[in-house]
Design a protein around this motif. Structure first.
Motif, short mmCIF file in Angstrom:
data_model
loop_
_atom_site.label_atom_id
_atom_site.label_comp_id
_atom_site.label_asym_id
_atom_site.label_seq_id
_atom_site.Cartn_x
_atom_site.Cartn_y
_atom_site.Cartn_z
N VAL A 20 -66.98 66.20 28.36
CA VAL A 20 -67.64 66.11 27.07
C VAL A 20 -67.35 64.73 26.49
N THR A 21 -68.37 64.08 25.95
CA THR A 21 -68.19 62.78 25.33
C THR A 21 -67.99 62.94 23.83
N VAL A 22 -66.98 62.26 23.31
CA VAL A 22 -66.68 62.27 21.88
C VAL A 22 -66.93 60.87 21.32
N PHE A 23 -67.79 60.79 20.30
CA PHE A 23 -68.08 59.53 19.62
C PHE A 23 -67.43 59.52 18.25
N GLY A 24 -67.23 58.34 17.71
CA GLY A 24 -66.70 58.22 16.36
C GLY A 24 -66.22 56.81 16.09
N SER A 25 -65.86 56.55 14.87
CA SER A 25 -65.55 55.19 14.42
C SER A 25 -64.29 54.62 15.08
N ALA A 26 -64.39 53.34 15.48
CA ALA A 26 -63.23 52.61 15.97
C ALA A 26 -62.30 52.23 14.83
N ARG A 27 -62.75 52.37 13.58
CA ARG A 27 -61.98 51.91 12.42
C ARG A 27 -61.17 53.03 11.75
N THR A 28 -61.24 54.21 12.31
CA THR A 28 -60.47 55.33 11.76
C THR A 28 -58.98 55.12 12.03
N ARG A 29 -58.17 55.25 10.99
CA ARG A 29 -56.74 54.96 11.10
C ARG A 29 -55.96 56.18 11.58
N PRO A 30 -54.93 55.97 12.41
CA PRO A 30 -54.04 57.08 12.78
C PRO A 30 -53.44 57.72 11.55
N GLY A 31 -53.31 59.04 11.59
CA GLY A 31 -52.74 59.77 10.48
C GLY A 31 -53.74 60.26 9.46
N THR A 32 -54.98 59.76 9.51
CA THR A 32 -56.00 60.22 8.58
C THR A 32 -56.56 61.56 9.05
N PRO A 33 -57.21 62.32 8.16
CA PRO A 33 -57.78 63.61 8.57
C PRO A 33 -58.77 63.47 9.73
N GLU A 34 -59.60 62.43 9.72
CA GLU A 34 -60.57 62.26 10.80
C GLU A 34 -59.88 61.99 12.13
N TYR A 35 -58.81 61.21 12.10
CA TYR A 35 -58.06 60.94 13.33
C TYR A 35 -57.45 62.23 13.86
N GLU A 36 -56.83 63.00 12.98
CA GLU A 36 -56.19 64.24 13.42
C GLU A 36 -57.23 65.25 13.92
N THR A 37 -58.43 65.26 13.32
CA THR A 37 -59.50 66.12 13.83
C THR A 37 -59.89 65.69 15.23
N GLY A 38 -60.02 64.38 15.45
CA GLY A 38 -60.35 63.88 16.78
C GLY A 38 -59.31 64.24 17.81
N ARG A 39 -58.05 64.15 17.42
CA ARG A 39 -56.98 64.52 18.36
C ARG A 39 -57.00 66.00 18.67
#
Length: 268
Positions: free
Chosen positions: A70-89
């Motif tokens: 499965v391919t996951v797309f999203g912003s390269a500018r998302t910072r570690p520790g942010t909700p979006e980063y944790e969702t991606g992880r």
């Protein structure tokens, strides 16, 4: 990829690394698509075709034995520790736990998060398909198999060919480009239908409202085209959408094989 190391510019170009004054001021895509200037392109483009062919061969060879992915797309500018980063992880981890390899663009931000989540699962496969850019970005540290491409269209082919679904987290122009290309390929039946999932209803809500209010209401798309998109805020639901579509495709293939076998066995 281009970066600074010991005050020297550095870029990966395919399998090569160049530094300092050897780093070109343009990318291979720029030079391929440029039309201005002399007619030298008449003599150069045939050789570019061989380089493009080599990228396809390399990509196909490296990815041929990849498990369902499965391919996951999203912003390269998302910072570690942010909700979006944790969702991606969390998404990368759940996909890996469900038996899928995780493919991203190989960069930082959401891409790193998804690759990192996959690496949290023992035995999972984490893939990064990078691209030569004039200002960004190195392959993130959570990629098991990384391939650097010169040409966007070769890289996009690999995303489509080796994925059974796309999941897009919040992102910018690059994410939108991949999203709408995937939707176009499915809508026009250029590829076998596969799910496209948007994670983040608040982020994607305005876009969906515009699609319904402008595209659908003016007849630019058909009502059933909206069914190509699923929206969720829940990681488990996103993975379930992918898995359900995957099982439905497998069942359809089995039925087609059985139907072909039955036709072959019928007396002439």
């Amino acid at each position: 990829m281009i970066r600074m190391e010991h005050n020297r510019r550095e870029r990966r170009q395919g399998q090569a690394v160049v530094r300092g004054n050897l780093v070109p001021t343009s990318t291979h895509d720029q030079r391929l698509l440029a039309r201005q200037g002399s007619s030298d392109w008449v003599h150069m483009d045939p050789w570019r075709v061989l380089r493009i062919q080599a990228e396809f061969v390399e990509g196909f060879g490296q990815l041929a034995e990849l498990p369902q992915a499965v391919t996951v797309f999203g912003s390269a500018r998302t910072r570690p520790g942010t909700p979006e980063y944790e969702t991606g992880r969390a998404l990368g981890r759940r996909l890996a736990e469900s038996g899928y390899a995780v493919i991203t663009g190989g960069g930082p931000g959401v891409m790193e998060a998804a690759n990192r989540g996959a690496r949290d699962v023992e035995g999972a496969v984490s893939v990064g398909l990078g691209i030569e850019l004039p200002f960004e970005q190195r392959m993130n540290d959570y990629v098991d198999l990384g391939i650097e491409f010169r040409y966007f269209f070769v890289r996009k082919t690999m995303f489509v060919k080796y994925s059974c679904g796309f999941i897009a987290l919040p992102g910018g122009f690059g994410t939108l480009d991949e999203l709408f290309e995937a939707l176009t390929l499915v809508q026009t039946h250029k590829v076998t239908s596969f799910p496209v999932v948007l994670m983040g209803s608040e982020f994607w809500g305005g876009l969906l409202d515009w699609i319904k209010g402008s595209l659908l209401s003016s007849g630019k798309i058909a009502p059933q085209d909206l069914d190509l998109i699923s929206v969720t805020d829940d990681v488990d639901e996103a993975v379930r959408i992918i898995a359900d579509a995957d099982r439905a495709r497998s069942k359809q293939r089995e039925e087609e094989i059985e139907a072909t076998a039955a036709q072959t066995a019928e007396p002439q």
